[in-house]
Design a protein around this motif. Structure first.
Motif, PDB file in Angstrom:
ATOM      1  N   SER A  33      52.473  50.083  33.313  1.00  0.00           N
ATOM      2  CA  SER A  33      52.497  50.103  34.781  1.00  0.00           C
ATOM      3  C   SER A  33      52.789  51.478  35.373  1.00  0.00           C
ATOM      4  CB  SER A  33      53.521  49.086  35.317  1.00  0.00           C
ATOM      5  OG  SER A  33      53.168  47.771  34.955  1.00  0.00           O
ATOM      6  N   VAL A  34      52.364  52.547  34.693  1.00  0.00           N
ATOM      7  CA  VAL A  34      52.529  53.878  35.282  1.00  0.00           C
ATOM      8  C   VAL A  34      51.244  54.337  35.986  1.00  0.00           C
ATOM      9  CG1 VAL A  34      54.306  54.615  33.662  1.00  0.00           C
ATOM     10  CG2 VAL A  34      51.888  55.034  33.126  1.00  0.00           C
ATOM     11  N   GLY A  35      50.172  53.537  35.901  1.00  0.00           N
ATOM     12  CA  GLY A  35      48.949  53.853  36.621  1.00  0.00           C
ATOM     13  C   GLY A  35      47.815  54.367  35.762  1.00  0.00           C
ATOM     14  N   LYS A  36      47.846  54.137  34.460  1.00  0.00           N
ATOM     15  CA  LYS A  36      46.780  54.637  33.568  1.00  0.00           C
ATOM     16  C   LYS A  36      45.446  53.964  33.887  1.00  0.00           C
ATOM     17  CE  LYS A  36      48.900  53.470  29.774  1.00  0.00           C
ATOM     18  NZ  LYS A  36      50.078  52.861  30.414  1.00  0.00           N
ATOM     19  N   SER A  37      45.441  52.649  34.022  1.00  0.00           N
ATOM     20  CA  SER A  37      44.190  51.936  34.293  1.00  0.00           C
ATOM     21  C   SER A  37      43.632  52.308  35.654  1.00  0.00           C
ATOM     22  CB  SER A  37      44.421  50.421  34.206  1.00  0.00           C
ATOM     23  OG  SER A  37      44.829  50.040  32.905  1.00  0.00           O
ATOM     24  N   THR A  38      44.491  52.472  36.635  1.00  0.00           N
ATOM     25  CA  THR A  38      44.029  52.880  37.964  1.00  0.00           C
ATOM     26  C   THR A  38      43.383  54.258  37.905  1.00  0.00           C
ATOM     27  OG1 THR A  38      45.823  51.607  38.977  1.00  0.00           O
ATOM     28  CG2 THR A  38      44.724  53.243  40.348  1.00  0.00           C
ATOM     29  N   LEU A  39      44.002  55.178  37.185  1.00  0.00           N
ATOM     30  CA  LEU A  39      43.451  56.521  37.046  1.00  0.00           C
ATOM     31  C   LEU A  39      42.071  56.478  36.396  1.00  0.00           C
ATOM     32  CD1 LEU A  39      43.654  59.581  37.194  1.00  0.00           C
ATOM     33  CD2 LEU A  39      45.001  59.558  35.080  1.00  0.00           C
ATOM     34  N   LEU A  40      41.923  55.697  35.315  1.00  0.00           N
ATOM     35  CA  LEU A  40      40.625  55.603  34.645  1.00  0.00           C
ATOM     36  C   LEU A  40      39.570  55.024  35.582  1.00  0.00           C
ATOM     37  CD1 LEU A  40      38.978  55.839  31.978  1.00  0.00           C
ATOM     38  CD2 LEU A  40      39.630  53.468  31.516  1.00  0.00           C
ATOM     39  N   SER A  41      39.944  54.044  36.377  1.00  0.00           N
ATOM     40  CA  SER A  41      38.979  53.374  37.248  1.00  0.00           C
ATOM     41  C   SER A  41      38.467  54.272  38.362  1.00  0.00           C
ATOM     42  CB  SER A  41      39.601  52.102  37.839  1.00  0.00           C
ATOM     43  OG  SER A  41      40.635  52.422  38.756  1.00  0.00           O
ATOM     44  N   VAL A  42      39.268  55.252  38.796  1.00  0.00           N
ATOM     45  CA  VAL A  42      38.831  56.099  39.909  1.00  0.00           C
ATOM     46  C   VAL A  42      38.098  57.356  39.438  1.00  0.00           C
ATOM     47  CG1 VAL A  42      40.656  55.281  41.433  1.00  0.00           C
ATOM     48  CG2 VAL A  42      41.055  57.312  40.051  1.00  0.00           C
ATOM     49  N   VAL A  43      38.268  57.755  38.166  1.00  0.00           N
ATOM     50  CA  VAL A  43      37.577  58.959  37.682  1.00  0.00           C
ATOM     51  C   VAL A  43      36.333  58.621  36.882  1.00  0.00           C
ATOM     52  CG1 VAL A  43      39.698  60.297  37.658  1.00  0.00           C
ATOM     53  CG2 VAL A  43      38.958  59.134  35.562  1.00  0.00           C
ATOM     54  N   SER A  44      36.107  57.337  36.575  1.00  0.00           N
ATOM     55  CA  SER A  44      34.933  56.928  35.805  1.00  0.00           C
ATOM     56  C   SER A  44      34.418  55.606  36.362  1.00  0.00           C
ATOM     57  CB  SER A  44      35.276  56.778  34.316  1.00  0.00           C
ATOM     58  OG  SER A  44      36.065  55.625  34.101  1.00  0.00           O
TER      59      SER A  44
END
Length: 429
Positions: free
Chosen positions: A168-179
């Protein structure tokens, strides 16, 4: 379903049997031997298919037995060799021996192949044993058994950069917005249960593969949480993006998170810390994040550390982060997965490595002497006991190996039982 670890059994095909045959033609009384050789057994060959992403197919088929070669025929007709059994695996598959953990093959490139289990050679027909002393031999060989072994297939995701950090530190969110990847995103821990891959393309045309890996917790190197299910996938990444929640909303200290994750990486594989690491200070749009970041820098005490404050939700600071990752990848070589000494190589072909001795003698409770050993058992399986000449040949081979003398040293006497595999013989002086 994402499957990245499975154990399977593979066996190379047995060689075809050679036969005993003689020419029988009109007006030719003694045509001579004409027994053909058996064909070679098939190999089990693994080939990389870039269209595969998991080891799911191996959940349903765990035994791979290659076909055997055809038996020899009369008129010196040799048996046909069997076609290799080709098994497709995804890129990033590591094949190891289940018995000793030895690496057999590391398959990463599309089309790369490795022979995992070799097929046995075909047995020789009686025309191969012709000599001036024995012009009409009644002697042939059975086909050589193919090698067999249990192997472990382990998939390690191929990605240029990997996102690590607590849940829950935002890894999946980061991946979803850059790819274009669409990982599952939710406000609870361990939302990501399997690695997700995405292709990132930045404004200058450069691109790289980014992996969102399941969250780590303390003790992951020992299997706690997702444990090794996560850690095996970080081994192939060249750049590590360490995502930290700077907001502190989870009640954790950002610096302690940073230290804990790096300790887990070191405990699992010390070489992971050799990879360049970028610290991604996420959730900078939240209150207190700026103060927490300044405190983090003071506690870190490393002026050369690459720290990028971003907000994956608002997309703030992403461009600078992605350009930095692309720059690092251009100068960062691939790290070997395994420590290889100067005189060693990672094998891509399984070869039996037995004991130094060709045979071993043990004693069972019923008093029988039991003979075992790869070389002896191979000779035994290739002997056709339907012919006296084959039996005499096997007896000579045993004598040449020193088995007779070894049995006498162990106390064998005339009439004692000697056992090889499931067969029993009498020891004769």
């Amino acid at each position: 379903m994402f499957v990245d670890h499975v154990k399977v059994f593979v066996k190379g095909g047995d060689g075809g049997n050679g036969i005993v045959a003689f020419r029988r033609e009109k007006y030719i009384a003694y045509g001579g031997p004409s027994g053909g050789d058996g064909g070679k057994g098939a190999n089990v060959v693994f080939i990389v298919d870039e269209g595969l992403r998991t080891l799911m197919d191996f959940r349903y088929q765990r035994h791979f037995k290659a076909p055997r070669g055809e038996h020899g025929g009369s008129k010196n007709m040799h048996g046909r060799s069997a076609d290799d059994m080709v098994v497709k695996v995804p890129p990033g598959t590591v094949v190891t021996s289940a018995e000793d953990g030895r690496v057999i093959a590391d398959l990463v490139e599309h089309g790369q192949t490795a022979v995992i289990a070799k097929g046995g050679r075909g047995g020789r027909g009686n025309s191969r044993f012709v000599s001036p002393q024995n012009p009409a031999p009644e002697l042939s060989e059975m086909g050589e058994p193919g090698s067999e072994l249990e192997i472990v297939l382990e998939l390690k995701v191929l990605a240029d950069a990997g996102l690590v950090g607590f849940p829950s530190v935002g890894k999946s969110t980061l991946l979803s917005v850059v790819s274009a990847a669409k990982p599952k995103i939710a406000d609870y821990h361990f939302t990501t249960l399997v690695p997700n891959l995405g292709m990132v393309e930045i404004e200058d045309g450069r691109g790289f593969a980014l992996a969102d890996l399941p969250g780590l917790i303390e003790g992951a190197h020992a299997g706690i949480g997702l444990g090794h299910q996560f850690l095996r996938h970080i081994e192939r990444t060249r750049v590590i993006l360490h995502v930290i929640d700077m907001s502190g909303l989870e009640g954790r200290d950002p610096y302690e998170d940073y230290v804990t994750i790096n300790e887990e990486l070191e405990q699992y594989n010390m070489r992971l810390l050799e990879r360049p690491q970028i610290i991604v200070a996420n959730k900078m749009d939240m209150p207190d994040s700026e103060d927490n970041l300044e405190l983090f820098k003071e506690q870190l005490g490393d002026s050369e550390a690459l720290i990028f404050p971003i907000s994956a939700l608002t997309r703030k600071g992403l461009d600078a982060l992605l350009f930095s990752v692309a720059d690092l990848l251009e100068v960062t070589p691939e790290f070997p997965l395994y420590e290889i000494k100067d005189d060693e190589e990672v094998s891509v072909l399984y070869k039996y490595e037995g004991d130094d001795a060709d045979f071993k003698i043990t004693r069972e409770d019923d008093g029988a002497f039991v003979l075992s050993g790869y070389t002896l058992e191979r000779l035994f399986k290739m002997t056709d006991f339907n012919f006296d000449a084959s039996i005499r040949k096997f007896a000579r081979q045993m004598r040449g190996m020193g088995i007779d003398d070894a049995l006498r040293e162990r106390g064998a006497k005339d009439g004692d039982t000697v056992r090889i595999l499931e067969f029993e013989f009498e020891f004769l002086e």
